[in-house]
Scaffold this motif. Structure first.
Motif, PDB file in Angstrom:
ATOM      1  N   ASP A   1       0.867  -1.186   0.000  1.00 14.82           N
ATOM      2  CA  ASP A   1       0.000   0.000   0.000  1.00 14.82           C
ATOM      3  C   ASP A   1       0.899   1.229   0.000  1.00 14.82           C
ATOM      4  N   ASP A   2       0.409   2.331  -0.549  1.00 11.56           N
ATOM      5  CA  ASP A   2       1.247   3.534  -0.614  1.00 11.56           C
ATOM      6  C   ASP A   2       1.188   4.371   0.666  1.00 11.56           C
ATOM      7  N   ARG A   3       0.249   4.072   1.562  1.00 12.96           N
ATOM      8  CA  ARG A   3       0.070   4.912   2.752  1.00 12.96           C
ATOM      9  C   ARG A   3       0.610   4.220   4.008  1.00 12.96           C
ATOM     10  N   ALA A   4       1.450   4.932   4.743  1.00 16.19           N
ATOM     11  CA  ALA A   4       2.057   4.382   5.958  1.00 16.19           C
ATOM     12  C   ALA A   4       1.000   3.973   6.977  1.00 16.19           C
ATOM     13  N   LEU A   5      -0.075   4.749   7.078  1.00 14.92           N
ATOM     14  CA  LEU A   5      -1.153   4.457   8.027  1.00 14.92           C
ATOM     15  C   LEU A   5      -1.780   3.091   7.734  1.00 14.92           C
ATOM     16  N   ASN A   6      -1.973   2.790   6.455  1.00 14.99           N
ATOM     17  CA  ASN A   6      -2.576   1.511   6.078  1.00 14.99           C
ATOM     18  C   ASN A   6      -1.614   0.349   6.313  1.00 14.99           C
ATOM     19  N   VAL A   7      -0.342   0.590   6.052  1.00 15.28           N
ATOM     20  CA  VAL A   7       0.680  -0.432   6.319  1.00 15.28           C
ATOM     21  C   VAL A   7       0.709  -0.755   7.818  1.00 15.28           C
ATOM     22  N   SER A   8       0.605   0.282   8.652  1.00 17.89           N
ATOM     23  CA  SER A   8       0.580   0.073  10.107  1.00 17.89           C
ATOM     24  C   SER A   8      -0.651  -0.724  10.516  1.00 17.89           C
ATOM     25  N   GLY A   9      -1.790  -0.450   9.883  1.00 17.64           N
ATOM     26  CA  GLY A   9      -3.011  -1.195  10.173  1.00 17.64           C
ATOM     27  C   GLY A   9      -2.849  -2.671   9.848  1.00 17.64           C
ATOM     28  N   ALA A  10      -2.204  -2.963   8.734  1.00 19.18           N
ATOM     29  CA  ALA A  10      -1.944  -4.354   8.355  1.00 19.18           C
ATOM     30  C   ALA A  10      -1.019  -5.025   9.374  1.00 19.18           C
ATOM     31  N   GLN A  11      -0.006  -4.293   9.799  1.00 14.65           N
ATOM     32  CA  GLN A  11       0.955  -4.852  10.757  1.00 14.65           C
ATOM     33  C   GLN A  11       0.285  -5.176  12.085  1.00 14.65           C
ATOM     34  N   ARG A  12      -0.690  -4.350  12.486  1.00 14.25           N
ATOM     35  CA  ARG A  12      -1.431  -4.638  13.724  1.00 14.25           C
ATOM     36  C   ARG A  12      -2.231  -5.930  13.599  1.00 14.25           C
ATOM     37  N   ALA A  13      -2.586  -6.287  12.364  1.00 12.21           N
ATOM     38  CA  ALA A  13      -3.323  -7.538  12.121  1.00 12.21           C
ATOM     39  C   ALA A  13      -2.377  -8.727  11.936  1.00 12.21           C
ATOM     40  N   GLY A  14      -1.065  -8.498  12.114  1.00 10.79           N
ATOM     41  CA  GLY A  14      -0.092  -9.574  11.987  1.00 10.79           C
ATOM     42  C   GLY A  14       0.409  -9.805  10.572  1.00 10.79           C
ATOM     43  N   ILE A  15       0.072  -8.884   9.675  1.00  8.35           N
ATOM     44  CA  ILE A  15       0.450  -8.977   8.269  1.00  8.35           C
ATOM     45  C   ILE A  15       1.735  -8.188   8.028  1.00  8.35           C
ATOM     46  N   HIS A  16       2.588  -8.691   7.151  1.00  7.69           N
ATOM     47  CA  HIS A  16       3.797  -7.935   6.806  1.00  7.69           C
ATOM     48  C   HIS A  16       3.413  -6.829   5.816  1.00  7.69           C
ATOM     49  N   GLY A  17       3.670  -5.583   6.197  1.00 10.61           N
ATOM     50  CA  GLY A  17       3.283  -4.448   5.364  1.00 10.61           C
ATOM     51  C   GLY A  17       4.475  -3.841   4.639  1.00 10.61           C
ATOM     52  N   LEU A  18       4.244  -3.471   3.402  1.00  8.90           N
ATOM     53  CA  LEU A  18       5.263  -2.826   2.577  1.00  8.90           C
ATOM     54  C   LEU A  18       4.693  -1.528   2.010  1.00  8.90           C
ATOM     55  N   GLN A  19       5.312  -0.400   2.378  1.00  8.72           N
ATOM     56  CA  GLN A  19       4.859   0.883   1.839  1.00  8.72           C
ATOM     57  C   GLN A  19       5.440   1.072   0.447  1.00  8.72           C
ATOM     58  N   PHE A  20       4.556   1.203  -0.525  1.00  8.22           N
ATOM     59  CA  PHE A  20       4.940   1.279  -1.932  1.00  8.22           C
ATOM     60  C   PHE A  20       5.526   2.652  -2.251  1.00  8.22           C
ATOM     61  N   ALA A  21       6.718   2.635  -2.883  1.00  9.90           N
ATOM     62  CA  ALA A  21       7.354   3.878  -3.331  1.00  9.90           C
ATOM     63  C   ALA A  21       7.894   3.689  -4.744  1.00  9.90           C
ATOM     64  N   GLY A  22       7.157   2.942  -5.547  1.00  9.70           N
ATOM     65  CA  GLY A  22       7.579   2.663  -6.924  1.00  9.70           C
ATOM     66  C   GLY A  22       7.814   1.180  -7.133  1.00  9.70           C
ATOM     67  N   ALA A  23       7.665   0.753  -8.376  1.00  9.74           N
ATOM     68  CA  ALA A  23       7.748  -0.677  -8.699  1.00  9.74           C
ATOM     69  C   ALA A  23       9.139  -1.249  -8.410  1.00  9.74           C
ATOM     70  N   SER A  24      10.186  -0.482  -8.671  1.00 14.11           N
ATOM     71  CA  SER A  24      11.545  -0.967  -8.445  1.00 14.11           C
ATOM     72  C   SER A  24      11.781  -1.249  -6.966  1.00 14.11           C
ATOM     73  N   GLN A  25      11.366  -0.313  -6.114  1.00 13.42           N
ATOM     74  CA  GLN A  25      11.518  -0.488  -4.664  1.00 13.42           C
ATOM     75  C   GLN A  25      10.681  -1.672  -4.179  1.00 13.42           C
ATOM     76  N   ALA A  26       9.450  -1.785  -4.678  1.00 14.08           N
ATOM     77  CA  ALA A  26       8.568  -2.880  -4.260  1.00 14.08           C
ATOM     78  C   ALA A  26       9.134  -4.231  -4.676  1.00 14.08           C
ATOM     79  N   ARG A  27       9.695  -4.276  -5.872  1.00 15.81           N
ATOM     80  CA  ARG A  27      10.287  -5.537  -6.365  1.00 15.81           C
ATOM     81  C   ARG A  27      11.392  -6.014  -5.421  1.00 15.81           C
ATOM     82  N   LYS A  28      12.290  -5.097  -5.065  1.00 18.40           N
ATOM     83  CA  LYS A  28      13.410  -5.470  -4.189  1.00 18.40           C
ATOM     84  C   LYS A  28      12.924  -5.884  -2.799  1.00 18.40           C
ATOM     85  N   ALA A  29      11.972  -5.126  -2.257  1.00 22.29           N
ATOM     86  CA  ALA A  29      11.475  -5.424  -0.911  1.00 22.29           C
ATOM     87  C   ALA A  29      10.711  -6.741  -0.883  1.00 22.29           C
ATOM     88  N   ALA A  30       9.926  -7.007  -1.922  1.00 23.99           N
ATOM     89  CA  ALA A  30       9.171  -8.264  -1.987  1.00 23.99           C
ATOM     90  C   ALA A  30      10.116  -9.451  -2.138  1.00 23.99           C
TER      91      ALA A  30
END
Length: 206
Positions: free
Chosen positions: A169-198
């Motif tokens: 997700d692109d929003r830090a608030l939503n990533v934090s919400g996912a993390q509270r549910a036990g999900i690994h959250g990744l804040q999107f900052a472009g496809a290249s960054q997401a590819r490496k992080a994933a």
């Protein structure tokens, strides 16, 4: 296998107000400022995204605001203007097609309205994405991220385990919400960054 939970706005599809505003102006001869107020400044979009108003009511509200200003739009023209605002985010679909085989499925988790969801779903399917299994959508659920109910719904309906999910997700608030549910959250900052992080996350799981 792990699951990929995926936001739509600013991750898969960007919002291009100028493009939609130009189409609106060409159809109505009204200004971009009037377009911006009708669709974004009146509270209409918030109501539409959480299902407080129907698609028919949304179209009628837009038509009423346009008519008040001495112009008119048909039902089809309202839909055209509203869907024209969506444009692909550079590189995201290529990244998704590269990695989808490493996931049990892709599940959309999006604050979105029915018109935009139809356009986004159809676009995703036309790209050749094969593992799109379903979606948790704000207009159906009546809740928006980062509410716990959103992630609970996505986990329950996908049957994924929270620890097996990568949420983008692109929003830090939503990533934090996912993390509270036990999900690994990744804040999107472009496809290249997401590819490496994933890739890092997938490697750590092996």
């Amino acid at each position: 296998k792990p699951w990929l939970f995926l936001d739509i706005g600013n991750v898969v599809l960007d919002i291009d107000k100028k493009r939609a505003g130009a189409l609106f102006t060409s159809l109505t001869e009204l200004s971009f400022e009037e377009f911006d107020w009708i669709f974004f400044g009146s509270g209409l979009l918030d109501d539409f995204n959480v299902g407080r108003i129907s698609e028919t009511a949304f179209v009628l509200r837009v038509q009423g605001d346009v008519r008040f200003r001495g112009a008119s739009l048909s039902d089809e023209q309202v839909q055209r203007v509203w869907t024209s605002i969506l444009v692909p985010v550079d590189g995201t679909v290529e990244w998704l097609l590269e990695i989808e085989a490493q996931f049990e499925g892709v599940w959309v988790v999006s604050d979105i309205n029915p018109i935009h969801w139809r356009a986004a779903r159809d676009w995703l399917l036309k790209t050749g994405l094969e593992r799109l299994k379903g979606a948790t959508l704000s207009y159906e659920l009546g809740e928006t991220k980062p509410a716990t109910a959103v992630f609970d719904d996505a986990l329950a309906r996908s049957t994924a385990l929270a620890g097996d999910v990568l949420f983008v997700d692109d929003r830090a608030l939503n990533v934090s919400g996912a993390q509270r549910a036990g999900i690994h959250g990744l804040q999107f900052a472009g496809a290249s960054q997401a590819r490496k992080a994933a890739e890092r996350w997938l490697k750590e799981r092996r």
